[in-house]
Design an enzyme around this catalytic site. Sequence first.
Site: not given
Ligand code: KE4
Length: 430
Positions: A144, A239, A267
């Site tokens: 993701y 990523d 994060k």
């Molecule tokens: P954000 O746009 O949510 O800040 O980041 C996206 C993203 C990109 N790359 C990786 C490896 C990630 O894990 C994420 C976001 N992680 C999720 C949890 N698995 C965020 C939780 C959510 O979607 O509310």
Amino acid sequence: MKYQRSSALFKAAEQVIPGGVNSPVRAFKAVGGTPIFIDKAQGAYLYDVDGNRYLDYINSWGPMILGHAHKPVVESIVNTAQKGTSFGAPTLLETQIAELAVQMVSSIDKIRFVNSGTEACMSAVRLARGYTQKEKIIKFSGCYHGHSDSFLIAAGSGAITFGTPNSPGVTQGTAKDTLLAPYNNLEAVQNIIEANKGAIAAIIIEPVAGNMGCVPPKEGFLEGLRLLCDQNEMLLIFDEVMTGFRLAKGGAQERLNIKADIVTFGKVIGGGLPVGAFAARSEIMDYLAPLGSVYQAGTLSGNPLAMAAGLQMLQELNQDASIYDSIDAKTQYLHQGMATIFDSHNIPHTINRLGSMISVHFGTTPVVDFESSSVSAATGVFSKFFHGLLEKGVYIAPSAYETWFISDALTYEDLDFTLAAIAQVAPQLK
Ligand code: KE4
């Protein structure tokens, strides 16, 4: 546990926010039940609006590596806010955190800050396409990279939970430029490259996957991708939104001793405020506006509050690298304790772990990619595990496709409390 107030607040939220949440995974759809509303947090603990206390293994999905309301970070935010919250003009803080990030991550010369991991990954792909002048990308099922169109093609995390790998609203025009391979399958990547000779700008990957549970790369997998990128004039994008500044000061690149061309962050780098970033060597980053022609921008990018929080966080991690040994040791302790409990109850399970990233899969097959992760997730045991722990004051991610996030605020007493709760829940999991 009583949840009356959370239930009431959720009903009100549902009237004005789609699904009552601002991010789908928070809605508990994958595990059932009603999400709890958090009132406050401190260190390793969350406190919900009904006065229940939980040990937190989500930590805002990664940022709170030093625990919630970490005093130096909060003080930095408060002090900065008193001088104004955002100017839309350069500030010293942006240079200070950029210099520190460049010092901590050896493969990068320059970094651009944005407001989320999605923005970081989206921008990294545009930069790779602009730099290589090629249009296709390869991503991996179950990885993701946020919710921008190019990635919602069998995405991981929330999209898996909702069973809609190709989200409505993503056009075929976009989807055709994203090629999918199974994680840990180098041969599949080679075949895709052969079938798309000269058309692929980049491979984007979570170097340690965390959105299908924790799935570490097999021996030689990342090295193989590095070689394929070099042989085919493609860029390798790591990523590291999840792994960055968590697996080591220099993230997965340092931990696994492999260099990406572009790396994205989120994060931890924001210390709990909305921050994403993408970075690379100058030769690539200088393609970005205003220097180069690849456009990317953001009103609140690099805003002082987020920079102050992130700078304080990175300074602590840079000054005291023992934090990494500490969270790794705590995660290993949890791993061994859980395995002992599940084995003693003959519960089929796999525990995947790398550093402080860990996940539990209730099934017999090793979890090495999205398909095997889905087999375990389909058993339905995870939901019982989640709610059993929640009732006992232990809050893990509400989905079998997520990774646990360990903070250094967790003590060994907290870990023993967690293991005792798991031991009490275990009989329900058979
Ligand atoms: P954000 O746009 O949510 O800040 O980041 C996206 C993203 C990109 N790359 C990786 C490896 C990630 O894990 C994420 C976001 N992680 C999720 C949890 N698995 C965020 C939780 C959510 O979607 O509310």
